[in-house]
Design an enzyme around this catalytic site. Structure first.
Site, short mmCIF file in Angstrom:
data_model
loop_
_atom_site.label_atom_id
_atom_site.label_comp_id
_atom_site.label_asym_id
_atom_site.label_seq_id
_atom_site.Cartn_x
_atom_site.Cartn_y
_atom_site.Cartn_z
N THR A 13 32.82 54.79 13.68
CA THR A 13 31.52 54.69 13.02
C THR A 13 31.34 53.37 12.29
OG1 THR A 13 31.45 57.06 12.74
CG2 THR A 13 30.06 55.81 11.27
N ASP A 57 35.65 55.69 20.25
CA ASP A 57 35.55 56.73 19.23
C ASP A 57 36.98 57.21 19.07
OD1 ASP A 57 33.31 59.10 18.27
OD2 ASP A 57 35.42 59.65 18.38
N SER A 58 37.41 57.42 17.85
CA SER A 58 38.84 57.68 17.66
C SER A 58 39.28 59.03 18.21
CB SER A 58 39.24 57.52 16.20
OG SER A 58 38.85 58.63 15.44
N SER A 59 38.34 59.87 18.64
CA SER A 59 38.74 61.11 19.31
C SER A 59 39.41 60.79 20.65
CB SER A 59 37.54 62.00 19.57
OG SER A 59 36.91 62.28 18.35
N THR A 89 37.37 57.53 11.79
CA THR A 89 38.08 58.34 10.79
C THR A 89 38.72 59.61 11.38
OG1 THR A 89 36.02 59.50 10.25
CG2 THR A 89 36.62 57.61 8.87
N ASP A 90 38.18 60.08 12.51
CA ASP A 90 38.62 61.39 13.01
C ASP A 90 40.14 61.49 13.22
OD1 ASP A 90 36.06 62.29 12.87
OD2 ASP A 90 35.64 62.13 15.01
N THR A 275 54.09 73.23 7.01
CA THR A 275 53.14 74.16 6.38
C THR A 275 51.67 73.86 6.71
OG1 THR A 275 52.30 75.02 4.29
CG2 THR A 275 53.20 72.81 4.22
N GLN A 276 50.88 74.92 6.76
CA GLN A 276 49.43 74.76 6.96
C GLN A 276 48.75 74.24 5.69
OE1 GLN A 276 47.74 78.48 8.38
NE2 GLN A 276 49.21 78.61 10.06
N CYS A 277 49.45 74.31 4.55
CA CYS A 277 48.86 73.87 3.28
C CYS A 277 48.75 72.35 3.23
CB CYS A 277 49.73 74.31 2.10
SG CYS A 277 49.81 76.08 1.93
N1 ASP Z 1 33.88 60.01 15.63
C1 ASP Z 1 34.11 58.84 14.82
C2 ASP Z 1 35.51 58.33 15.13
O1 ASP Z 1 36.46 58.85 14.64
C3 ASP Z 1 33.94 59.17 13.39
C4 ASP Z 1 34.21 58.03 12.45
O2 ASP Z 1 34.43 56.91 12.79
O3 ASP Z 1 34.17 58.29 11.26
O4 ASP Z 1 35.62 57.40 15.87
#
Ligand code: ASP
Length: 340
Positions: A13, A57-59, A89-90, A275-277
């Site tokens: 983003t 996109d980081s996905s 950020t993802d 842990t999930q925490c």
């Molecule tokens: N989908 C975006 C990514 O991770 C979201 C972001 O950048 O915040 O590439």
């Protein structure tokens, strides 16, 4: 001499700007960075940049992306004093964790940042994140970088990369480091938490490039069925499992469940108890529901995040570690990723 920095723009983003004609968001051209952020010219640093093609996109981050990023840092390591990575950020927490393992003996800052709102939007958080990340990557004291490690800068905080999770998809404050204090807090001053920051070892950087993705993450939930557990543990070629347990590392005590784990460990597949925490640590044996897990040979992950555990497992398996040596290393902090 002023600090010299390399900005590596991978996508996400942060890099989005509005097309003047269509109004649609599209990635900015890196050559225009000074036009877009003239404030950068006020820094007394030598700033150069490279952009990934394609920007992603980081996905869509993958092991080959991590290796490419590590190689870019490796081949430019002597030329620059610090690195800023603009990243979505993802999956930023996964990438920062992975880079911490791939870059052994890192003695220079590698600062990841991104934003929740595109740079081309007036209210963007990207400008502040970027400017502070640049300043932190350039910061030196007596000729030595202040933050010689892989970190994430986001919304006034610098965090150790392999200690973070993305926990909020809405707020500017998107990342949390539940088990480790911030490396720096940014207000009027940048206050570095020197006791928390890793010390440089002045050894030569070693860039690792081998990753083994034959792993799985199995998250427990009340009602999980035998067939789900057995399907995951029975995956062909599986070498390691991250078992996301409850609380301090607890799991159901059903006979079928313990038998399935025991059988998996017998096949030399390592099971890492994480842990999930978002805060706190695995302590096998604290409750009755975790005593057996320790006895049958699960490896405790202490307070490691799932993101970091994933990166660490791919890295160690890629380096060829197996058996007791692998178990030992999984429980040892290699880059400050856990508190044993
Ligand atoms: N989908 C975006 C990514 O991770 C979201 C972001 O950048 O915040 O590439």
């Amino acid at each position: 001499m002023p600090s010299s920095l390399l900005i590596i723009y991978t996508g996400g983003t942060i890099g989005m700007v509005k097309d003047r004609e269509t109004g649609a968001l599209q990635p900015f051209r890196f050559e225009n960075i000074y036009k877009m952020m003239p404030v950068l010219e006020n820094f007394d640093y030598k700033i150069e940049g490279i952009a990934f093609t394609p920007l992603i996109d980081s996905s869509n981050v993958s092991p080959s992306f991590w290796v490419k990023l590590a190689e870019i840092i490796g081949s430019n390591y002597e030329k620059y004093d610090g690195f800023v990575i603009l990243h979505g950020t993802d999956t930023m927490a996964y990438s920062a964790s992975m880079l911490s393992f791939l870059l052994e003996n890192l003695n220079k800052p590698v600062i990841f940042t991104g934003s929740q709102l595109p740079m081309g939007v007036v209210r963007t958080d990207g400008r502040d994140n970027f400017i502070n990340a640049v300043e932190i990557a350039a910061a030196r004291e007596n000729g030595t970088p202040i933050v010689p490690e892989v970190a994430i800068y986001f919304e006034n905080k610098l965090m150790r990369g392999n200690r973070t999770n993305k926990f909020n998809a809405e707020n500017f404050n998107a990342f949390v480091s539940g088990n480790f204090p911030p490396l720096a807090e940014v207000g009027v001053h940048i206050k570095y938490n020197r006791n928390a920051i890793l010390k440089p070892n002045f050894m030569n950087l070693k860039v690792h490039k081998k990753l083994d993705t034959n792993i799985a993450i199995l998250k427990l939930f009340p009602g999980i069925t035998e067939s789900v557990v057995k399907s995951v543990l029975g995956i062909k070629g599986l070498k390691g499992v991250i078992l996301e347990t409850y609380g301090a590392g607890n799991a159901p005590t059903d006979e079928w469940f313990i038998a399935a784990l025991t059988e998996t460990i017998r096949k030399d597949i390592v099971i890492y108890n994480v842990t999930q925490c978002k805060g706190g640590s695995v302590e096998m044996g604290k409750y009755e529901t975790s005593i057996t897990l320790g006895q049958i040979g699960l490896v405790g992950g202490f307070d490691i995040t799932t993101e970091s555990a994933t990166a660490k497992m791919m890295f160690l398996l890629g380096e060829g570690y197996r058996g007791d040596e692998l178990k030992e290393l999984l429980q040892t902090p290699l880059r400050g990723e856990l508190t044993a």
